[in-house]
Motif scaffolding. Structure first.
Motif, short mmCIF file in Angstrom:
data_model
loop_
_atom_site.label_atom_id
_atom_site.label_comp_id
_atom_site.label_asym_id
_atom_site.label_seq_id
_atom_site.Cartn_x
_atom_site.Cartn_y
_atom_site.Cartn_z
N TRP A 40 -36.73 15.76 9.55
CA TRP A 40 -36.57 16.94 8.71
C TRP A 40 -37.57 17.97 9.18
O TRP A 40 -38.75 17.67 9.35
N CYS A 41 -37.06 19.17 9.40
CA CYS A 41 -37.92 20.19 9.97
C CYS A 41 -37.85 21.44 9.11
O CYS A 41 -36.78 22.04 8.97
N HIS A 42 -38.97 21.82 8.51
CA HIS A 42 -39.00 23.01 7.65
C HIS A 42 -39.95 23.99 8.32
O HIS A 42 -41.17 23.90 8.20
N ARG A 43 -39.41 24.91 9.10
CA ARG A 43 -40.30 25.68 9.97
C ARG A 43 -40.24 27.17 9.65
O ARG A 43 -39.42 27.62 8.86
N THR A 49 -32.37 17.79 -3.94
CA THR A 49 -32.77 19.19 -4.03
C THR A 49 -34.29 19.33 -4.07
O THR A 49 -34.83 20.35 -3.67
N CYS A 50 -35.00 18.28 -4.56
CA CYS A 50 -36.46 18.38 -4.63
C CYS A 50 -37.09 18.40 -3.25
O CYS A 50 -38.21 18.89 -3.08
N CYS A 51 -36.41 17.85 -2.23
CA CYS A 51 -37.00 17.82 -0.90
C CYS A 51 -36.65 19.04 -0.08
O CYS A 51 -37.06 19.15 1.07
N ALA A 52 -35.89 19.98 -0.65
CA ALA A 52 -35.47 21.14 0.14
C ALA A 52 -36.64 22.03 0.49
O ALA A 52 -36.57 22.80 1.44
N SER A 53 -37.74 21.96 -0.28
CA SER A 53 -38.89 22.80 0.05
C SER A 53 -40.05 21.97 0.56
O SER A 53 -41.18 22.44 0.60
N ALA A 54 -39.79 20.73 0.95
CA ALA A 54 -40.89 19.88 1.42
C ALA A 54 -41.22 20.20 2.87
O ALA A 54 -40.42 20.79 3.59
N ASP A 55 -42.41 19.77 3.29
CA ASP A 55 -42.82 20.00 4.68
C ASP A 55 -42.06 19.07 5.61
O ASP A 55 -41.41 18.14 5.19
N SER A 56 -42.23 19.37 6.90
CA SER A 56 -41.49 18.58 7.90
C SER A 56 -41.91 17.13 7.87
O SER A 56 -43.04 16.79 7.52
N GLY A 57 -40.97 16.30 8.26
CA GLY A 57 -41.29 14.88 8.29
C GLY A 57 -40.09 14.06 8.68
O GLY A 57 -39.15 14.54 9.32
N LEU A 58 -40.11 12.81 8.24
CA LEU A 58 -39.02 11.88 8.52
C LEU A 58 -38.15 11.73 7.30
O LEU A 58 -38.65 11.73 6.18
N LEU A 59 -36.86 11.56 7.52
CA LEU A 59 -35.93 11.32 6.41
C LEU A 59 -35.82 9.82 6.21
O LEU A 59 -35.59 9.06 7.14
N VAL A 60 -35.98 9.42 4.95
CA VAL A 60 -35.92 8.00 4.61
C VAL A 60 -34.80 7.81 3.60
O VAL A 60 -34.70 8.56 2.64
N GLY A 61 -33.93 6.82 3.83
CA GLY A 61 -32.84 6.60 2.89
C GLY A 61 -31.96 5.46 3.32
O GLY A 61 -32.41 4.54 4.00
N ARG A 62 -30.73 5.53 2.91
CA ARG A 62 -29.79 4.45 3.19
C ARG A 62 -28.54 4.99 3.85
O ARG A 62 -28.02 6.03 3.47
#
Lengths: 581, 188
Positions: A66-69, A9-22
């Motif tokens: 991830w695109c927050h536009r 939920t903390c990344c829901a308002s983050a700027d666009s970028g790459l998703l990193v995870g597993r």
């Protein structure tokens, strides 16, 4: 096929970028841990991920974009994002998109076939599951899922999909160490990206804990060595130590303190909780003991108690004498055998007389003894209660003696009766075969046997009555002592730290998860919110209960009744290392 | 899309089944139990207070009356918070799991979530309940040790106790999703 994407939920308002995870292939789910912002150099991103993978043994990769536009997507951005899929190849490639200021999300997952194939690569439906990263990081699932191999890679065997999510987030601490104020090459967004939080007090406590633990561990080892020395193993002392519940309680507390202040670190969270529970239990115990001490001293209760003790003991002895006089007369209208009655009654009366003389001998020292005993309350309320239980046992020692005499007499009588009853019917007990066999007796044997049998039968009511009365008294004393022991056990075994944690930070102890469906529009992906379902209080107590001395009754009700009927002595609780009588 | 239907439970009380279909893979059923009626509440309160007044005339101790009021209040609060269930919800999410929520009259919610990997099947079972034979819907859980065994039976809608017609509705939708889940899980 529906893919699941766990998004913090903390990344829901983050700027666009790459998703990193597993990516977990067995559950077709992707756990997004952080977002890497533009601008970045792909080589550096790959290096960072390799570092994290080595440090945490979690297969962290780039999962998608991830695109927050603002409003409409720009064509160039769309192509750029797709081009990234070629650099960080990952199957499937996620493209999450959110319009700024609104709740409409869109996401698609494509299986990149390669630049050569122009046919539409397969698209799958994606389900978005939001989770609170900080809470999932700190929480512990009960029962703890045993995840087999902690090697790099995605081995998750048959452990539930959600346990894998929790495990992934918990192990990726290395990824969350950098925040946005760092001057690193890669900018990440995660729950700690606003700055790593820490508390000064906690840090100071951690620094101080080392030397303090060392010092206390040395002191405690000295104390245990002193208590284990040879003097205390000699016969009278060791016998007394084993009978007093105070020594048991002190030994238990010493063991607990040794465990708490040992310099070895806890190996797993369960051990850490146990240490914390023990520490809180000891602290509460000492606090309650000090409160008791202050209350006793404020009203000078010790002096009053010492003054009242002798009259109370006298009163108890007088009541017992009245009881014996009553038994020696015609108790409850029953007619006793006068001779036996007088013998037993006089014997017990003399015993009481001895006891009273002993108490009067001790009377000058009582106040000082009580004062020192009252001081022991600063070791803890449990110690004070154990001492109370021991004092009750000592003061009612004569009742215990009477019970033993009555029981032995009754037991002898019952055995005699059963044997003579067999003789009366012409049988006897075969010791070799362990069974009842018929036997031919001589006439004089039969005569004497029947005579003795009759005598014992007619003396039975008297003995039985004395036995009954003293057994009831003994059971009363045992009940009072039992209640005190129950209270001591409760204080010893209640896991207060775990209960406090469940009250104040319920997400730390998780029984499972619960889902809530968020606002849904047709055409948009399904969005769920995953919350932690805390453990119910009963399960917290059951899982984290501390081991106690283990002095609880070993008899069932049936065996207890049987022992009472046959006059066998009952010992309601056994201390450790006691032999059967 | 939302759908509401009216059914009855095994004692004849009215139940309302609300069905919400968020997507082909996510369904929610909400079954509301009959509410606590003013009549029953008044009856219980009057009985308790009459008994207390009777005791008071015997003992002439006014503590009994205050104790009766106290007991009534505490009893009502306890009943609303621990006993009376307002509605029960069943949420099925394809490839994730099945979640059961019971909401009590005081607002407390108790939730259980079972992962799809543990669910073997959802069936309607018959049971003998007091003097009746009733149908109930239950989830069968897989046994980790034995592949064809069942480790646990989890009954659903235990306080609402709907009749067979309501159960069949829920059963059909559950089976659709489970079948879809089994088909997609076997395919690579």
């Amino acid at each position: 096929m529906v893919l699941k994407a766990f998004f913090p939920t903390c990344c829901a308002s983050a700027d666009s970028g790459l998703l990193v995870g597993r990516w977990v292939p067995e559950q077709s789910s992707a756990v997004v841990l952080a977002v890497v912002h533009f601008p970045f150099i792909p080589i550096q991103v790959k290096e960072l991920l390799a570092q994290v993978q080595q440090a945490s043994q979690v297969g962290v990769t780039v999962l998608g974009t991830w695109c927050h536009r603002r409003q409409e997507p720009e064509e160039s951005l769309g192509h750029f994002l797709e081009g990234l899929g070629a650099i960080f190849s990952h199957k499937p490639w996620f493209q999450l998109c959110r319009e700024r200021g609104s709740k409409s999300w869109s996401c698609k997952a494509t299986h990149w076939q390669g630049p050569t194939s122009h046919a539409a690569s397969g698209e799958d439906q994606v389900m978005l599951i939001f989770y609170d990263q900080r809470k999932v990081l700190l929480s512990q699932l009960h029962p703890p899922a045993v995840l087999p191999d902690r090697q790099a890679g995605d081995t998750t065997a048959s452990a539930g999909g959600l346990a894998a999510v929790f495990d992934t987030v918990a192990r990726s601490e290395a990824l969350f160490q950098s925040d946005r104020f760092d001057e690193g090459p890669v900018r990440l967004s995660h729950w700690q990206s606003e700055g790593v939080e820490a508390s000064i007090l906690v840090e100071l406590a951690k620094w101080a804990a080392g030397p303090v633990c060392l010092l206390l561990a040395c002191l405690l080892s000295l104390v245990s060595a002193a208590s284990a020395c040879r003097v205390f193993k000699l016969w009278p002392l060791s016998f007394i130590w084993s009978k007093l519940s105070t020594c048991e309680q002190l030994r238990h507390r010493l063991e607990q303190l040794t465990l708490i202040f040992s310099t070895r670190k806890a190996k797993n969270p369960a051990q850490l909780m146990r240490k914390a529970n023990m520490l809180v239990s000891v602290l509460l115990d000492v606090a309650l003991g000090l409160m008791l001490l202050s209350w006793l001293h404020r009203k000078d209760l010790i002096g009053q108690l010492a003054d009242a003790l002798i009259p109370v003991a006298d009163h108890v002895a007088e009541e017992l004498q009245h009881l014996l006089q009553w038994l020696m007369g015609a108790p409850a209208g029953l007619k006793m055998n006068r001779a036996l009655d007088q013998v037993l009654g006089r014997f017990f009366l003399y015993h009481i007389h001895l006891w009273i003389s002993y108490i009067h001998l001790m009377s000058p020292f009582i106040e000082r003894i009580l004062w020192h005993v009252g001081l022991s309350a600063c070791l803890g309320l449990t110690v004070a209660l154990s001492i109370l239980s021991d004092i009750i046992a000592l003061l009612t020692f004569h009742i215990y003696c009477f019970y033993v005499y009555g029981a032995r007499l009754y037991c002898l009588k019952i055995h005699g009766l059963s044997s003579l009853w067999r003789l009366f019917r012409g049988k006897k007990w075969n010791v070799l075969r362990q069974r009842v066999d018929s036997c031919s007796y001589d006439l004089d044997q039969l005569f004497i046997g029947t005579l003795l049998f009759t005598i014992l039968v007619f003396l039975l009511p008297t003995t039985a009555l004395y036995y009954l009365v003293f057994t009831l008294l003994r059971l009363l004393v045992v009940t009072v002592q039992g209640l005190i022991h129950l209270l001591v056990d409760l204080i010893n075994s209640l896991p207060l730290y775990s209960l406090g944690l469940r009250l104040c930070r319920p997400y730390r102890l998780a029984a499972g998860v619960k889902f809530r469906v968020l606002e849904h529009e047709t055409g948009r992906p399904l969005r769920l919110l995953m919350q932690i379902n805390p453990l119910p209080y009963s399960r917290v107590v059951h899982t984290y209960r501390l081991p106690t001395c283990g002095c609880h009754p070993k008899h069932s009700w049936g065996s207890l009744c049987r022992k009472l009927f046959f006059g066998e002595l009952i010992y309601p609780w056994r201390q450790r290392g006691d032999k059967q009588d | 899309m939302e759908d509401e239907q009216s059914f009855s439970d095994i004692c004849g009380g009215r139940l309302a089944l609300q069905r919400r279909c968020y997507s082909p893979s996510c369904l929610e059923f909400c079954l509301s139990c009959p509410r606590i009626t003013l009549r029953s509440l008044t009856a219980v309160t009057c009985t308790v207070w009459l008994a207390a007044y009777g005791l008071f005339t015997l003992c002439e101790n006014s503590m009994i009356l205050s104790a009766a009021i106290f007991i009534t209040l505490l009893g009502l609060l306890g009943y609303l918070h621990f006993v009376k269930i307002d509605h029960e919800t069943l949420l099925i999410i394809d490839s994730l799991g099945i979640q059961m929520t019971s909401s009590y009259a005081s607002g407390k919610e108790s939730t259980t979530f079972i992962e799809m990997g543990e669910v073997k099947d959802v069936v309607i079972n018959e049971a003998i309940y007091m003097q009746k034979v009733i149908y109930y819907l239950c989830i069968l859980l897989k046994d980790p040790v034995e592949p064809h065994g069942i480790s646990q039976v989890v009954p659903l809608f235990q306080s609402a106790k709907p009749r067979l017609d309501c159960l069949i509705e829920v059963y059909r939708s559950c089976q659709d999703i489970l079948a879809h889940q089994k088909a997609t899980s076997t395919s690579p």
